[in-house]
Write an enzyme that holds these catalytic residues in place. Structure first.
Site, PDB file in Angstrom:
ATOM      1  N   LYS A  92       0.866  -1.174   0.000  1.00 49.49           N
ATOM      2  CA  LYS A  92       0.000   0.000   0.000  1.00 49.49           C
ATOM      3  C   LYS A  92       0.908   1.231   0.000  1.00 49.49           C
ATOM      4  O   LYS A  92       1.650   1.462   0.957  1.00 49.49           O
ATOM      5  CB  LYS A  92      -0.901   0.014   1.235  1.00 49.49           C
ATOM      6  CG  LYS A  92      -1.754   1.280   1.338  1.00 49.49           C
ATOM      7  CD  LYS A  92      -2.530   1.326   2.640  1.00 49.49           C
ATOM      8  CE  LYS A  92      -3.175   2.688   2.830  1.00 49.49           C
ATOM      9  NZ  LYS A  92      -3.872   2.809   4.133  1.00 49.49           N
ATOM     10  N   GLY A 132      -8.509   8.665  10.106  1.00 41.93           N
ATOM     11  CA  GLY A 132      -8.838   8.620  11.534  1.00 41.93           C
ATOM     12  C   GLY A 132      -9.896   9.594  11.983  1.00 41.93           C
ATOM     13  O   GLY A 132     -10.192   9.680  13.178  1.00 41.93           O
ATOM     14  N   ALA A 145      -9.818   5.151   4.718  1.00 42.54           N
ATOM     15  CA  ALA A 145      -9.672   6.321   5.596  1.00 42.54           C
ATOM     16  C   ALA A 145     -10.984   7.062   5.808  1.00 42.54           C
ATOM     17  O   ALA A 145     -11.739   7.312   4.871  1.00 42.54           O
ATOM     18  CB  ALA A 145      -8.620   7.290   5.077  1.00 42.54           C
ATOM     19  N   ASN A 186      -9.271   0.933  10.133  1.00 43.96           N
ATOM     20  CA  ASN A 186      -8.403   0.713  11.284  1.00 43.96           C
ATOM     21  C   ASN A 186      -8.974   1.413  12.509  1.00 43.96           C
ATOM     22  O   ASN A 186      -9.539   0.788  13.403  1.00 43.96           O
ATOM     23  CB  ASN A 186      -6.989   1.174  11.006  1.00 43.96           C
ATOM     24  CG  ASN A 186      -5.985   0.734  12.088  1.00 43.96           C
ATOM     25  OD1 ASN A 186      -4.795   0.881  11.941  1.00 43.96           O
ATOM     26  ND2 ASN A 186      -6.455   0.172  13.197  1.00 43.96           N
ATOM     27  N   THR A 187      -8.890   2.737  12.545  1.00 44.13           N
ATOM     28  CA  THR A 187      -9.290   3.487  13.731  1.00 44.13           C
ATOM     29  C   THR A 187     -10.740   3.245  14.119  1.00 44.13           C
ATOM     30  O   THR A 187     -11.065   3.194  15.313  1.00 44.13           O
ATOM     31  CB  THR A 187      -9.057   4.993  13.509  1.00 44.13           C
ATOM     32  OG1 THR A 187      -7.706   5.206  13.107  1.00 44.13           O
ATOM     33  CG2 THR A 187      -9.328   5.777  14.778  1.00 44.13           C
TER      34      THR A 187
END
Length: 255
Positions: free
Chosen positions: A96, A157, A183, A205-206
């Site tokens: 990535k 995030g 994102a 992720n976050t």
């Protein structure tokens, strides 16, 4: 089936591995998500302290395809160096490409991202660049030969969800490779909307690691992505200005 280069995956959820409260929660969240692709920042891996294990040692990585990322790179040269390090470790030939151009917004540098992607493609990498929702940048990256494009829904995030659905829809419409929304996703409904729009996958992720209950959120995200994809494949009804009766009125007797 999600196809990226020579790889095929049943799950359309790509999961980041950073910022979990502890390894046990991380492991459980990864397992319940049923993600087959795990991404991590090469520069943040602890490879020097044997007493401090990293997630590669905690998970059975044979079950997953690893997607190292070049987070922390500010130039194409830095990104290429990190990618080569990841490949030399034998982890995976996918990368990535993440080249951040603004430390405040964490938006990617389009020029350096193009440079890094071209170099890595020429070296035989399977390249998945993280981009903004710039429609023309996504097109230029596809013309280079990248194996997927990864536009952000909103800043990394931030949990703001999809802030520019029009541009994202344009990127999806012109896509010749998988579009993986990366994102800014904050809720399962955000992920479902991205999939309903026709995205091929979502990277998180976050939204999971920062949730009050990361394991429940990993499950919720998995279900949201599955529902969104099914909705996209089923085809939604057209929006109408006025109501339409659910039951046919023809043949009904008058009372």
């Amino acid at each position: 089936m999600l196809k990226i280069g020579p790889y095929e995956f049943n799950s359309r959820l790509l999961l980041g591995t950073g910022k979990f409260p502890n390894f046990e929660i991380q492991k459980e969240a990864v397992e319940v998500s049923q993600s087959e692709i795990l991404t991590f920042a090469v520069r943040r891996m602890n490879i020097y302290e044997a007493s401090q294990p990293n997630f590669l040692e905690m998970l059975d990585v044979r079950k997953y395809t690893l997607l190292p990322n070049t987070a922390g790179a500010a130039t194409a040269e830095e990104a290429v160096r990190i990618a080569r390090l990841a490949k030399a470790s034998g982890l995976c030939d996918m990368i990535k490409v993440e080249v951040i151009g603004c430390p405040k917004t964490l938006l990617p540098d389009p020029v350096e991202t193009l440079k890094a992607s071209e170099i890595l493609l020429n070296e035989g990498f399977i390249v998945l660049p993280y981009t903004s929702d710039d429609v023309l940048l996504a097109k230029r990256l596809q013309e280079l030969g990248v194996h997927a494009v990864m536009p952000g829904a909103s800043p990394i995030g931030s949990g703001q969800g999809i802030i520019n659905p029009l541009n994202l829809s344009f990127i999806i419409e012109q896509a010749t490779v998988p579009v993986i929304v990366d994102a800014g996703i904050g809720t399962p409904s955000d992920a479902a909307i991205a999939m309903e729009m026709g995205a091929d996958g979502v990277l998180l992720n976050t939204a999971v690691s920062g949730a009050k209950d990361p394991v429940k959120m990993a499950l919720a995200m998995r279900m949201g992505i599955e529902a969104g994809r099914l909705g996209y494949e089923a085809g939604r009804i057209a929006k109408k200005r006025y109501a339409t009766a659910s039951s046919p009125v023809e043949g009904m007797s008058k009372v």
